[in-house]
Design an enzyme around this catalytic site. Structure first.
Site, PDB file in Angstrom:
ATOM      1  N   LYS A  24       3.378   3.218   8.996  1.00  0.00           N
ATOM      2  CA  LYS A  24       3.800   3.026   7.384  1.00  0.00           C
ATOM      3  C   LYS A  24       4.481   1.695   7.063  1.00  0.00           C
ATOM      4  O   LYS A  24       5.112   1.612   6.005  1.00  0.00           O
ATOM      5  CB  LYS A  24       4.613   4.127   7.000  1.00  0.00           C
ATOM      6  CG  LYS A  24       4.219   5.676   7.513  1.00  0.00           C
ATOM      7  CD  LYS A  24       2.755   5.680   6.783  1.00  0.00           C
ATOM      8  CE  LYS A  24       2.366   5.716   5.435  1.00  0.00           C
ATOM      9  NZ  LYS A  24       0.921   5.570   5.190  1.00  0.00           N
TER      10      LYS A  24
ATOM     11  N   SER B  64       8.162   7.161   3.471  1.00  0.00           N
ATOM     12  CA  SER B  64       6.798   7.002   3.748  1.00  0.00           C
ATOM     13  C   SER B  64       6.064   8.013   4.736  1.00  0.00           C
ATOM     14  O   SER B  64       5.194   8.493   4.522  1.00  0.00           O
ATOM     15  CB  SER B  64       6.337   5.557   3.710  1.00  0.00           C
ATOM     16  OG  SER B  64       6.576   4.928   2.598  1.00  0.00           O
TER      17      SER B  64
ATOM     18  N   TYR C 135      -0.929  -5.104  -5.259  1.00  0.00           N
ATOM     19  CA  TYR C 135      -2.137  -5.945  -5.169  1.00  0.00           C
ATOM     20  C   TYR C 135      -3.138  -5.748  -4.409  1.00  0.00           C
ATOM     21  O   TYR C 135      -2.990  -5.270  -3.351  1.00  0.00           O
ATOM     22  CB  TYR C 135      -1.369  -7.310  -4.503  1.00  0.00           C
ATOM     23  CG  TYR C 135      -0.423  -8.060  -5.668  1.00  0.00           C
ATOM     24  CD1 TYR C 135      -1.043  -9.095  -6.476  1.00  0.00           C
ATOM     25  CD2 TYR C 135       0.879  -8.081  -5.535  1.00  0.00           C
ATOM     26  CE1 TYR C 135       0.000  -9.816  -7.491  1.00  0.00           C
ATOM     27  CE2 TYR C 135       1.829  -8.594  -6.416  1.00  0.00           C
ATOM     28  CZ  TYR C 135       1.181  -9.593  -7.435  1.00  0.00           C
ATOM     29  OH  TYR C 135       1.973 -10.383  -8.280  1.00  0.00           O
TER      30      TYR C 135
END
Length: 370
Positions: free
Chosen positions: A67, A157, A309
């Site tokens: 993660k 996460s 992104y």
């Protein structure tokens, strides 16, 4: 007792013994076997002979903390014209005894003879023994890319990743056991995690006191425990909450690589920047690999839908899998957020000192005296 009965008993004993010998360090939730070390060393040799071996070898290997962006880095790098990603192999910690012919078959088959720098990405290499020694034995010139990130966000996460796993029927029981340990929901996880941090803090304060407050000596003690596969690094002696937390003791695991490889052959990547400015670390990686810099800021396009992104090469937008960015919008309760930050801060500072760089998640408050 008849001879045939004796033979059956002997065969069963040998099969059971063989199972122990081949116990996979990487399959026990990234933990370690409790099989006696002297037998492990004898039956699981650190070096597989490769005399006269002329097969495919990776130019570099990506490893790192779960993660922390290993998938993002490997996916973006795979779009470079001179680099080819052959995926995860787990050769050095699961299938090493199969030998280099097995490894070569994987690399050759997956790369399909492409004239590019071949690399593999296996996250668990960073923390399983004796992976560093085995990679070095293969080729001491191999370049290693280690990806780390903000430990507080990584811990969050990791839980969400386990919670949202969609396992096969065989893996369903494993997931249920993990959730039983961690907590059935986020609130329960926070409560249990808070207790685990308190317990580890008590244990570490005692260890630190024995070293008269010298944090560097304390880290050396933890490194010894890691090498001996003892608590809080051993699967059989540690619960999953402890293992998730100790995954973030980056110095402990990285010291193993620094004992084998020259520092200039190991690049530490700040995975926490991959969301906001992936091109910054990709620039460092491309320079490290000595390949043309093709992946730049202009190569990326912000996705409002995904909140991250995506790589944009000639209008062909390539985003990470839907499982990425899962923790967006989630946060620990303030008391636990602060407690976790305090817990990891000295370890992060030690690691930053070790690799001689400061990371994006470190603030002035993080610069503690260790």
């Amino acid at each position: 007792m008849e001879l045939n009965t004796y033979l059956v008993i002997v065969i069963l004993i040998l099969l059971a013994f063989s199972t122990l010998i081949n116990y996979d360090l990487a399959t026990a939730d990234e933990g370690f076997s409790t099989f006696p070390e002297f037998l492990t060393s004898y039956f699981r040799p650190n070096k597989v002979h490769k005399e006269h071996y002329n097969g495919t070898l990776p130019g570099f290997i990506i490893t790192g903390v779960m993660k922390c962006g290993t998938g993002a880095v490997s996916k973006f790098l795979s779009q470079h014209s001179g680099i080819y990603d052959i995926g995860e192999t787990y050769f050095f910690n699961r299938y090493y005894e199969k030998g280099y012919s097995y490894y070569d078959a994987l690399l050759t088959r997956r790369s399909s003879g492409k004239r590019k720098i071949v690399f593999e990405k296996t996250p668990t290499y960073y923390k399983t023994l004796p992976t560093a020694e085995r990679i070095y034995a293969m080729n001491p010139e191999t370049k290693i890319i280690l990806i780390v990130c903000d430990n507080v966000q990584r811990t969050l996460s990791r839980y969400l990743h386990i919670l949202h796993l969609n396992p096969s029927a065989i893996q369903r029981q494993q997931k249920e056991e993990k959730i039983e340990d961690l907590g059935q929901d986020f609130d329960e996880f926070q409560t249990r995690l808070n207790m685990t941090v308190d317990e580890l803090n008590i244990e570490f304060e005692w260890m630190l006191a024995k070293r008269f407050g010298n944090f560097y000596r304390f880290v050396e003690d933890l490194y010894d425990l890691f090498n001996q596969r003892k608590h809080p690094f051993a699967t059989k002696e540690s619960n999953l909450k402890e293992l998730i937390l100790t995954d973030g003791f980056y110095s402990i695991y990285h010291m193993t690589y620094l004992k084998m490889f020259e520092p200039e052959r190991v690049l530490v990547v700040d995975g926490s920047t991959m969301k906001d400015s992936p091109w910054t670390e990709l620039y460092r990686i491309q320079k490290f690999l000595e390949v043309p810099v093709e992946l730049t800021k202009d190569s990326f396009k912000w996705s409002e839908e995904r909140g991250l992104y995506c790589l944009d090469k000639g209008g062909d937008v390539n985003c990470l899998g839907k499982g990425k960015g899962r923790s967006q919008g989630w946060q620990f309760e303030p008391y636990l957020q602060e407690k976790l930050a305090d817990f990891f801060r000295p370890f992060d500072s030690h690691f930053a000192d070790l690799v001689k760089r400061k990371f994006s998640w470190q603030s002035n408050k993080n610069d503690v005296d260790i």
